[in-house]
Every structure is written in C-alpha cells, then in structure tokens.
Motif scaffolding. Sequence first.
Motif, PDB file in Angstrom:
ATOM      1  N   GLY A 249       0.827  -1.189   0.000  1.00 53.11           N
ATOM      2  CA  GLY A 249       0.000   0.000   0.000  1.00 53.11           C
ATOM      3  C   GLY A 249       0.864   1.241   0.000  1.00 53.11           C
ATOM      4  N   THR A 250       0.378   2.315  -0.601  1.00 52.40           N
ATOM      5  CA  THR A 250       1.114   3.576  -0.638  1.00 52.40           C
ATOM      6  C   THR A 250       0.186   4.716  -0.239  1.00 52.40           C
ATOM      7  N   SER A 251       0.799   5.809   0.223  1.00 54.46           N
ATOM      8  CA  SER A 251      -0.010   6.953   0.640  1.00 54.46           C
ATOM      9  C   SER A 251       0.854   8.198   0.707  1.00 54.46           C
ATOM     10  N   VAL A 252       0.254   9.364   0.439  1.00 51.44           N
ATOM     11  CA  VAL A 252       0.930  10.639   0.676  1.00 51.44           C
ATOM     12  C   VAL A 252       0.065  11.476   1.609  1.00 51.44           C
ATOM     13  N   ARG A 273      -2.927   0.019   6.306  1.00 53.51           N
ATOM     14  CA  ARG A 273      -4.272  -0.555   6.211  1.00 53.51           C
ATOM     15  C   ARG A 273      -4.486  -1.181   4.834  1.00 53.51           C
ATOM     16  N   ILE A 274      -4.073  -0.465   3.792  1.00 53.18           N
ATOM     17  CA  ILE A 274      -4.250  -0.986   2.430  1.00 53.18           C
ATOM     18  C   ILE A 274      -3.438  -2.267   2.233  1.00 53.18           C
ATOM     19  N   ALA A 275      -2.190  -2.257   2.697  1.00 54.08           N
ATOM     20  CA  ALA A 275      -1.328  -3.433   2.524  1.00 54.08           C
ATOM     21  C   ALA A 275      -1.895  -4.652   3.237  1.00 54.08           C
ATOM     22  N   PHE A 276      -2.371  -4.468   4.462  1.00 51.26           N
ATOM     23  CA  PHE A 276      -2.948  -5.598   5.202  1.00 51.26           C
ATOM     24  C   PHE A 276      -4.208  -6.109   4.514  1.00 51.26           C
ATOM     25  N   GLU A 277      -5.049  -5.198   4.024  1.00 51.81           N
ATOM     26  CA  GLU A 277      -6.264  -5.628   3.333  1.00 51.81           C
ATOM     27  C   GLU A 277      -5.921  -6.440   2.092  1.00 51.81           C
ATOM     28  N   ARG A 278      -4.933  -5.984   1.330  1.00 48.88           N
ATOM     29  CA  ARG A 278      -4.570  -6.689   0.097  1.00 48.88           C
ATOM     30  C   ARG A 278      -3.905  -8.022   0.384  1.00 48.88           C
ATOM     31  N   ALA A 279      -3.193  -8.100   1.494  1.00 48.23           N
ATOM     32  CA  ALA A 279      -2.537  -9.357   1.859  1.00 48.23           C
ATOM     33  C   ALA A 279      -3.498 -10.327   2.544  1.00 48.23           C
ATOM     34  N   ALA A 284      -1.333  -8.943  13.763  1.00 49.55           N
ATOM     35  CA  ALA A 284      -1.032 -10.112  14.598  1.00 49.55           C
ATOM     36  C   ALA A 284      -0.323 -11.214  13.822  1.00 49.55           C
ATOM     37  N   ASP A 285      -0.422 -11.188  12.497  1.00 52.51           N
ATOM     38  CA  ASP A 285       0.223 -12.212  11.668  1.00 52.51           C
ATOM     39  C   ASP A 285       1.684 -11.915  11.382  1.00 52.51           C
ATOM     40  N   VAL A 286       2.153 -10.722  11.709  1.00 51.24           N
ATOM     41  CA  VAL A 286       3.507 -10.290  11.360  1.00 51.24           C
ATOM     42  C   VAL A 286       4.517 -10.776  12.396  1.00 51.24           C
ATOM     43  N   ASP A 287       5.581 -11.409  11.920  1.00 54.44           N
ATOM     44  CA  ASP A 287       6.623 -11.927  12.803  1.00 54.44           C
ATOM     45  C   ASP A 287       7.725 -10.923  13.080  1.00 54.44           C
TER      46      ASP A 287
END
Length: 398
Positions: A249-252, A273-279, A284-287
């Motif tokens: 995800g990207t944002s400015v 938020r965008i990156a998590f939605e797309r993934a 909680a899933d991130v190590d």
Amino acid sequence: MPGLTPGPVPAHPRRRVAVVGVALSDCGRVDGPTPYALHAQAARRALADSGLDRSVIDGFASAGLGTLAPVEVAEYLGLRPTWVDSTSVGGSTWEVMAAHAADAIAAGHAGAVLLVYGSTARADIKARRRTSNLSFGARGPLQFEVPYGHTLISKYAMAARRHMHEYGTTLEQLASVAVQARANAATNPDAMFRDPITVDEVLSGEMIADPFTKLHCCIRSDGGCAVLLAAEDYVPDTAKAPVWVLGSGTSVSHTAMSEWEDFTVSPAAVSGRIAFERAGLTPADVDLAEIYDAFTYMTLVTLEDLGFCAKGEGGAFVDKGRLLRDGELPVNTDGGGLSACHPGMRGLFLLVEAVRQLRGECGPGQVLKPGGRLPRVALASGTGGWFCSSGTVILGRD
C-alpha cells in the motif's frame, strides 16, 4: 537500432510475484567507490544471489542519482529495460517502487524488475564534496517555512513533542527505541555502530533539535543495496526459495506542516491498512517489522499507525523491550538507520533485511519464533520527507 524496437507483448493472467535476489554493497565507511560503483556492486551481488542470468531483467527502478534517473544508472549497469520507474518520495521511495514493480509483474508488463540504490553521503561530506542538508529546498510550499529556520529535523521534533503532549510519551520511551536498535545492531557484522548504549546516554547527548539528542537521530553512512523481483515463472530457476509479495500500500500526506491535520498520525496509517487488506492479514500475523527510523519518534508512531498498538500507546509498547531481536515484535533487526546504516533514502535496506530474515540468513542476528522456527511474515514500511509519504510492503515465505 537493435534492441530499441519492442516486440509483441503477450497477455498474461495475473501472476504471483516474488523477491528472488537481495544484496548489500559495501556499507558504512566507504571512501573509494563512487555512488555508481556501489549501485553496480549491489546489483551484481543481488543477481548472483538470485541465481538468474542478467538477461531476464526487463524492468529497472532507481532514484536519487543522476539527472535522468533511472536512465543513467541503467546505462551504467548495461541494461536496456522496457519498464522503468523513477518515483522519488524520499525514504518511502523503495516500498512505493516495489509496489509498482509487483503490480507490473503481476499484470505481465515486466518479468523481472531490479531495484537498486547507492550513496556516498558520508564520504562526500568528509571529502567536502557536499554539505549537510538542513532542508529539501526553499521553493514551492517550502518557501513559507524555510526562511524561518524550519529545518527538516525540526519538523520531526515538533511532531514528537506533539505526541508527548497528547499522550504523555516520555523522553525515556523515545530513547529506548535507540537503545533497542543498537542492541539489534550488535549481532549484525555489517552495522556501522555496534557498541551498546543506555537510555541515560541517549538523553545526555548533544541536543540537535528538542527533544532529539544525537542518538535519537539516524547515523550518516555510505552504502547501497539491490532487490530483484520476478514473476513466479522464474522461481523454479532461482538459487533460493522465493519470498512472496503478499500485499502493498502507498499513501501521501502533506508538504507544508500547516496542511498536516494531526502531527501524531503518519501516512503509514493509510498505506498499512491498504497493505494488510490486500494481503488478507492483520498485524497479529507479522513476525517482524522493518520500519524507517531516521528518528526514534518515527519508529514509535509508525508502530501505532500500522496497528501494532493503539494510538497513543506507542511509548508503553516500545518501553518493554518488544523491539529486540528476541522480543515480542522484532523491529529493525539489523540495527536500522539509528545504528546499522543510513546513506539516505534507506527504504530499500528494509526490504533486504526482511527477505534475509525470512530466509533464515542472518546468523547470530536471526529472528527465531517459539520452537526455533523461522519467521513467516515480515513487514517493511518506509517513510518519506517529514511524514509526507509512506509505502508498506508485506512479504511471506511458503
């Protein structure tokens, strides 16, 4: 001329995209090579890491060097790409470029895209080829801030002070970010600074911009790195197991500080938020997480905005040793920009470290989860300007 006339472009179904090669150039104190040489060194090493032939590279992305980047750098490397990107949004450039490259590969517009960066920022100052930059210039919207001494670092300092005012975040909590970054750097042989530091040492250092003392600020180093992304079609021929791009995800946000609605919220709140939605994942899933850390406050507020803790709770979150390599959420496992290296626009280094951790290649600095297992999901989040832009990439292994 041969090679300049494109042939027919075949249609492709949407493909999976993997990081298949990563590498660093020489980093730290590098007085001899030019920035172009560091680009070439990193590119050669990343290609060797992938096990692929250079002929597969049909996409190229670079920023920060030359008048016509990435044309000049591609020429130096002997490449004639048919897909290029020169997006330049500061430290988040490389996460944004990785998102662009992954989309292009998935759509069949490119097969393998090389991202490469190199800088002799430290050596240039030592040799008096350049001076340290206090701002990005004084044109456009910046003309209303620069004449009044509103420097780059002061923008971050103001934001940090606002967070302290709003949420009671303490200097000690901010300092603990630097202490944990240095502890992680201790196990990284490539880190520029590895000796341990304490909270008291951070707080008692030379004041740079209130509340930041010297150790709250990133180091200045030389160095470069490269990342090769490729379509799933190439994965059977690679030297190592792929690390897949799961989402991005990207944002400015703003240029003028007067246009920033809330100093305590970074654009990572949107890109994350965008990156998590797309993934299809959650924090909680991130190590492990690799987060742009030009200043300690950047780490703290980005963790909040990515959802690893609630807004305003970043101080308490970082104060518990959670960011250490063996902590609850290992962050900047190589030591980050605060201790390992920071040659400017450091975002590509975040991707390199994330991939190496997922592969299990970090030796004594390797993150291991309960039961001794390797991490499966990593996040890289870059920030550009003074919280002006953000790019977040989520990576995973099979």
